[in-house]
Scaffold this motif. Structure first.
Motif, PDB file in Angstrom:
ATOM      1  N   MET A  53       0.725  -1.211   0.118  1.00 27.34           N
ATOM      2  CA  MET A  53       0.126   0.072   0.209  1.00 27.34           C
ATOM      3  C   MET A  53       0.856   1.130  -0.090  1.00 27.34           C
ATOM      4  O   MET A  53       0.622   2.208  -0.739  1.00 27.34           O
ATOM      5  N   VAL A  54       2.090   1.159   0.807  1.00 29.14           N
ATOM      6  CA  VAL A  54       2.592   2.480   1.071  1.00 29.14           C
ATOM      7  C   VAL A  54       3.445   2.754  -0.420  1.00 29.14           C
ATOM      8  O   VAL A  54       3.639   3.719  -0.970  1.00 29.14           O
ATOM      9  N   LEU A  55       3.873   1.548  -1.049  1.00 26.14           N
ATOM     10  CA  LEU A  55       4.817   1.526  -2.384  1.00 26.14           C
ATOM     11  C   LEU A  55       3.468   2.099  -3.276  1.00 26.14           C
ATOM     12  O   LEU A  55       4.008   2.996  -4.229  1.00 26.14           O
ATOM     13  N   ALA A  56       2.584   1.853  -3.464  1.00 24.11           N
ATOM     14  CA  ALA A  56       1.484   2.323  -4.493  1.00 24.11           C
ATOM     15  C   ALA A  56       1.071   3.583  -4.128  1.00 24.11           C
ATOM     16  O   ALA A  56       0.819   4.437  -4.984  1.00 24.11           O
ATOM     17  N   PHE A  57       1.021   3.825  -2.896  1.00 23.44           N
ATOM     18  CA  PHE A  57       0.586   5.470  -2.496  1.00 23.44           C
ATOM     19  C   PHE A  57       1.465   6.368  -3.128  1.00 23.44           C
ATOM     20  O   PHE A  57       1.328   7.452  -3.645  1.00 23.44           O
ATOM     21  N   ALA A  58       3.150   5.983  -2.727  1.00 25.50           N
ATOM     22  CA  ALA A  58       4.034   7.006  -3.356  1.00 25.50           C
ATOM     23  C   ALA A  58       3.896   6.978  -4.658  1.00 25.50           C
ATOM     24  O   ALA A  58       4.161   8.141  -5.535  1.00 25.50           O
ATOM     25  N   ALA A  59       3.809   5.923  -5.417  1.00 28.52           N
ATOM     26  CA  ALA A  59       4.032   5.687  -6.887  1.00 28.52           C
ATOM     27  C   ALA A  59       2.931   6.589  -7.507  1.00 28.52           C
ATOM     28  O   ALA A  59       3.061   6.890  -8.681  1.00 28.52           O
ATOM     29  N   ALA A  60       1.770   6.698  -6.967  1.00 29.60           N
ATOM     30  CA  ALA A  60       0.511   7.470  -7.511  1.00 29.60           C
ATOM     31  C   ALA A  60       0.812   8.869  -7.958  1.00 29.60           C
ATOM     32  O   ALA A  60       0.316   9.254  -8.937  1.00 29.60           O
ATOM     33  N   PHE A  61       1.735   9.386  -7.389  1.00 29.43           N
ATOM     34  CA  PHE A  61       1.968  10.786  -7.786  1.00 29.43           C
ATOM     35  C   PHE A  61       3.525  11.250  -7.796  1.00 29.43           C
ATOM     36  O   PHE A  61       4.009  12.338  -8.150  1.00 29.43           O
ATOM     37  N   LEU A  62       4.463  10.097  -7.324  1.00 29.70           N
ATOM     38  CA  LEU A  62       5.868  10.533  -7.430  1.00 29.70           C
ATOM     39  C   LEU A  62       6.501   9.732  -8.353  1.00 29.70           C
ATOM     40  O   LEU A  62       7.794  10.003  -8.969  1.00 29.70           O
ATOM     41  N   LEU A  63       6.043   8.759  -9.305  1.00 28.43           N
ATOM     42  CA  LEU A  63       6.570   8.363 -10.499  1.00 28.43           C
ATOM     43  C   LEU A  63       6.715   9.409 -11.238  1.00 28.43           C
ATOM     44  O   LEU A  63       5.895  10.245 -11.525  1.00 28.43           O
ATOM     45  N   PRO A  64       7.888   9.565 -12.029  1.00 33.19           N
ATOM     46  CA  PRO A  64       8.062  10.724 -13.030  1.00 33.19           C
ATOM     47  C   PRO A  64       6.746  10.685 -14.006  1.00 33.19           C
ATOM     48  O   PRO A  64       6.525  11.957 -14.220  1.00 33.19           O
ATOM     49  N   ARG A  65       6.187   9.728 -14.637  1.00 34.55           N
ATOM     50  CA  ARG A  65       5.260   9.881 -15.487  1.00 34.55           C
ATOM     51  C   ARG A  65       3.959  10.423 -14.670  1.00 34.55           C
ATOM     52  O   ARG A  65       3.414  11.246 -15.523  1.00 34.55           O
ATOM     53  N   GLN A  66       3.682   9.887 -13.559  1.00 36.11           N
ATOM     54  CA  GLN A  66       2.428  10.395 -12.689  1.00 36.11           C
ATOM     55  C   GLN A  66       2.795  11.859 -12.324  1.00 36.11           C
ATOM     56  O   GLN A  66       1.819  12.796 -12.696  1.00 36.11           O
TER      57      GLN A  66
END
Length: 979
Positions: free
Chosen positions: A243-256
């Motif tokens: 959940m924490v990994l997906a939470f961060a990826a939701a807006f911190l992945l460069p494409r997001q």
């Protein structure tokens, strides 16, 4: 069923060409381009999050981790549920300061030349596994369709094709500050294709393999282990880390980050996306169990990652197989294109010499052309590195594993982001130390084991065994170690170091509650726009300098011939922000500071500048005429009004410098206006420095009846503040009003005391009556006492006498307590039990009141029911409310008193069964001397006194009518310590 590689490649290129055609038309046609601003289109464009991992790898992840695969969706949902506190502040910040990448964001907040390069390098390294995942998914899906292992040539051809289309999508021309409507529309279209493909193959699988939902249920009943296998991993744990990994990826992945903030055309679209995007992901994730069970039921002898394509082959449908393949290519290509564009911007600004912009550049050198070719070079380099990473990691079987490694990389930015948004004390040293430790932890726990699996560094021991954490799953272990050390060092080093002025300025801009950073002090040395343009041309070149200056003028609505130094200061700030979108905030600040310098090296504050202008207008006989003379007369008129106001008025800049201080405030504080104007707020003498600083930093807009001890005695003050906003809604200063209400507070105290005396008079008769009964009992007992010889009987009579005496004492003590209650102005606030106060008020009300009424209480025995206030005044409030209810109640009625604690405050409700309050009287009920009672039966002071006391306590008092009849008074007070 097998397909040729040539056909597959041709279909993929044709699909990418369609995407480019959509983007091209949207960029050329304003009517089509406007669609990109639609909230629905924006929500679909965020579907770039769903890569080939979602399309293919989710099934393999489901096969290994069961229903834990849903955490990747739930973490994103949690992030978007926090839109008001997380995504919207980030959007405001990135738009206002032209921050177009993650490296820009952190370099703006943590002002260091290392911040941007470190973030850019780490994002590049962290995302390379994800790019390799896309290449791996496309080539392996092609292998399933062609029944042969595709050569490296196919992976290379796909990478080259994506590089070409990435340049066409986002590197045809240099315009990083402008939104790419075509890109947004194309990505939204590919998200729709992904959804259609995954729902289509799931629907076909459901009916072709099982014959429909009923057949699926029969198969599950016959194979109970299929369902149990999906539940088992959930019970073993690991869901929190996912959940924490997906939470961060939701807006911190460069494409997001790129699609959420950089390409956001209309900020209002984020409100729709907050629920529409999670709904889109839900639709993509729900069919995964059906596809997995269909693959198992069909007996597919392939990797579960590719069950979707395998089912199409099992059905021998080339059309369905190509649809699924296009969906996978769509997911992979969108991710690679958007990610590459985002990383290319970071690489150009922070990892190449393009940012040095040396003074000896050739006169014909064009900054935009150099940036454009640097972007294109980085696009090719990033995809080339992704292809190389794919080449060395072909032996890694799980697609999800590669994706989670990238998720864990971006999660290392969470501590720094929390400091960016919520802690202006955070420093660049803390951020770099924490991020460095997080990077090492990420490599130690995830990258090294991956290289071991790939055979590049064979024989490495499992890090979990080193630290005796074998009971933890790999992702929980990796996240706990890397993120824990990251956050610990970030906080510790930030507390041990001090932020420099630039960091404090950036902290005020980033943290909620301060919408704008303090601007640089002073006014530009340049005398006009031409001088500023010439100065910038030394670094940017003549063409780009002219374009940037004209762009800033157009955005501010300023004429090119302006010579106003305040206009030039605004122009300088706008140029810096625009250059930030082009070159990054660090380099933009360096260029502006070097070429657009401020007077006296920026030491003159805005307050000093305004004072200097005022002095020139007042002391010099300027030859003003016409409109200028009329404007000067209007200025003097308004200035005279301000200085003659009986209220103290102070105006401040955003950084706390005093620009105005009228005569009334000078008389109240003893600080002359000439002394205060132009000084920082923290230079004022005590107690005004502490008072005004605390009020400015307080979230409250008003403080009422604040007691302040001065040399000439105590004063009671009302303070009010308001923001001064510019044309764009940004705060550029504050106004503070200070009202001396000492005399009025004393008058209100006297009125309250008079009301108390009147109440005492009403209670006196009741006291006499109440005392009469126990006195009669005592007299009777005294008469029988001489006739008794039995010691026990004498002792019993004595006990009865004492009991009646205590009863009399309680009655008299209640009256004395109320009569000697402290005045509100001198009351000491403490934690009080409202139940005790209410029962005391009921007892006193009964003394002089009617005996036919029933008082019913509720909620008074609730734990933690404490209020913060002064005992005497609050007791008077409750007596006034109960007396008012008593007088309005018919014979035999019930007065109800209830209390509860809610959100840190205590609510007390007093209800009667009378006729209620006339609608016309509700608005005037708390006005002094207003009463609805007949002449001679009411003074009109009870409720106003209660209202004033409640306000002094920071509470509220409202009146309304009950639907069933009667009046309701709602009193709220600050809660005390519940312990």
């Amino acid at each position: 069923m097998t397909l040729s590689l040539g056909l597959i490649y041709a279909v993929g290129v044709a699909y990418l060409a369609i995407l480019f055609g959509i983007a091209f038309v949207a960029d050329r046609s304003s009517r089509v381009g406007r669609l990109a601003a639609s909230p629905w289109v924006f929500s679909l464009s965020l579907g770039v999050y769903a890569t080939s991992w979602t399309f293919y790898g989710n099934i393999g992840f489901l096969a290994e981790q069961g229903y834990l695969y849903l955490t990747i969706y739930l973490g994103v949902t949690l992030a978007f549920a926090a839109t008001p506190w997380l995504l919207r502040p980030l959007l405001r910040l990135t738009r206002e300061h032209q921050l177009t990448s993650l490296a820009d964001l952190f370099a703006f907040r943590y002002r260091s030349r290392l911040t941007g390069p470190v973030v850019a390098l780490f994002m590049l390294a962290g995302v390379l596994p994800y790019i390799a995942l896309q290449i791996k998914a496309v080539t392996e899906s092609a292998a399933v369709l062609t029944a042969e292992t595709p050569p490296h040539l196919l992976a290379l051809a796909f990478s080259v094709t994506i590089a070409a289309f990435a340049i066409l999508f986002g590197a045809r021309h240099i315009a990083p500050r402008e939104k790419h409507a075509g890109l947004v529309l194309a990505i939204a279209f590919e998200s729709l294709i992904k959804l259609i493909a995954i729902l289509g193959i799931a629907g076909v699988a459901l009916f072709a393999v099982f014959g429909g939902p009923a057949g699926l249920n029969e198969w599950l009943d016959a194979n109970p282990g299929a369902t149990e296998a999906l539940y088992a991993p959930v019970r073993e744990g690991g869901w929190f880390a996912m959940m924490v990994l997906a939470f961060a990826a939701a807006f911190l992945l460069p494409r997001q980050f790129h699609m959420l903030f950089t390409e956001n055309i209309d900020p209002r679209a984020l409100n729709r996306a907050a629920w529409a995007f999670p709904a889109f992901l839900l639709l993509l994730n729900l069919p995964m169990p059906v596809l997995y069970w269909a693959g198992e039921a069909a007996g597919l002898a392939i990797d579960p990652n590719y069950y979707a394509i395998g089912i199409a082959g099992w059905l021998d449908s080339a059309t369905l197989a190509l649809l699924v393949f296009i969906g996978g290519v769509s997911a992979a290509s969108a991710m690679m294109i958007v990610t590459t564009l985002a990383l290319a911007h970071m690489g150009t600004n922070y990892l190449t010499p393009i940012g040095r912009l040396q003074e000896d550049d050739a006169p014909g050198s064009n900054l935009y052309r150099r940036l454009l070719w640097a972007r294109r070079t980085w696009v090719v380099l990033i995809i080339g590195l992704g292809y190389a990473f794919y080449g060395v990691l072909q032996v890694v079987e799980g697609l999800a594993e590669l994706g989670l490694i990238s998720f864990a990389a971006v999660a290392q930015l969470l501590p720094g982001l929390a400091g960016l948004l919520f802690w202006n004390r955070a420093t660049r040293f803390g951020f770099l130390a924490g991020l460095g430790a997080g990077i090492l932890g990420w490599m130690f726990t995830l990258v090294l084991p991956l290289l071991d699996t790939a055979g590049i560094l064979p024989g490495l021991p499992d890090p979990r065994n080193w630290l005796q954490a074998g009971h933890l799953d790999p992702w929980t272990f990796a996240l706990t170690l890397s993120l824990g050390v990251n956050a610990l060092l970030f906080v510790a080093v930030s507390l041990l170091t001090r932020p420099n002025p630039e960091e404090r300025e950036a902290g005020r801009a980033c943290c909620p509650g301060d919408a704008t950073a303090g601007t640089a002090g002073g006014l530009p040395l340049a005398g006009d726009v031409g001088e500023m343009e010439t100065a910038l041309a030394a670094t940017l070149g003549p063409g780009p300098a002219h374009h940037e200056v004209q762009r800033a003028l157009d955005e501010l609505g300023l004429p090119r011939h302006t010579r106003s130094r305040s206009d030039l200061r605004r122009l300088r700030e706008r140029i810096e922000r625009n250059l930030s979108g082009l070159l990054g905030p660090v380099l933009a600040r360096m260029i502006v500071d070097q070429h657009l310098r401020l007077d006296a090296a920026g030491r003159h504050t805005l307050g000093e500048s305004l004072r200097r202008v005022e002095e020139q207008l007042e002391t010099r006989a300027l030859p003003l005429s016409g409109l200028a003379a009329e404007l000067d007369a209007l200025r003097r008129f308004h200035r005279q009004i301000l200085h003659e106001l009986p209220l103290g008025v102070a105006s401040l800049t955003a950084s706390g410098e005093i620009t105005g201080w009228n005569q009334a405030l000078g008389q109240l504080t003893g600080i002359p206006p000439d002394t205060a104007t132009g000084q920082p707020l923290d230079s004022l003498p005590r107690p005004w420095r502490g008072l005004l600083t605390a009020f400015i930093e307080s979230p409250d807009r008003q403080w009422y009846k604040l007691h302040l001890e001065l040399e000439d005695g105590g004063r009671r003050l009302n303070l009010h503040k308001s923001d001064l906003l510019d044309s764009e809604g940004r705060r550029e200063g504050r106004i503070i009003l200070i009202e001396d209400v000492t005399d009025r507070a004393q008058l209100e105290a006297e009125i309250a005391h008079s009301d108390r005396l009147a109440s005492i008079g009403r209670f006196a008769a009741g006291v006499a009556h109440e005392i009469g009964n126990p006195l009669t009992g005592i007299a009777s007992l005294a008469q029988t006492l001489p006739l008794e010889d039995d010691p026990d009987e004498i002792r019993a009579i004595a006990d009865d006498v004492l009991a009646q005496t205590r009863r009399i004492n309680d009655i008299v003590q209640s009256l004395i307590t109320f009569a000697h209650a402290e005045e509100p102005a001198g009351s000491r606030f403490e934690d009080l039990d409202p139940a005790e106060l209410i029962h005391e008020a009921i007892r006193l009300t009964r003394l002089a009141g009617r005996k036919d009424l029933h008082f019913v209480t509720s909620g008074l025995d609730a734990p933690g029911l404490q209020v913060r206030g002064a005992r005497g005044p609050l007791l008077q409030v409750f007596i006034n409310l109960l007396t008012n209810a008593e007088q309005a109640s018919p014979e035999g009625a019930t007065v109800r008193v209830g209390a509860e604690r809610r959100d840190g405050r205590v609510r007390v409700v007093v209800e009667d069964e009378g006729t209620g309050i006339e609608p016309d009287s509700l608005d005037r009920l708390f006005e002094p001397f207003f009463t609805t009672k007949p002449t001679g039966q009411g003074t009109g002071l009870g409720l106003p006194v209660a209202y004033s006391i409640v306000q002094d306590h920071g509470g509220t008092l409202t009146a309304s009518n009950r639907p069933e009849g009667g009046a309701r008074f709602l009193l709220t007070l600050p809660g005390g310590d519940p312990s």
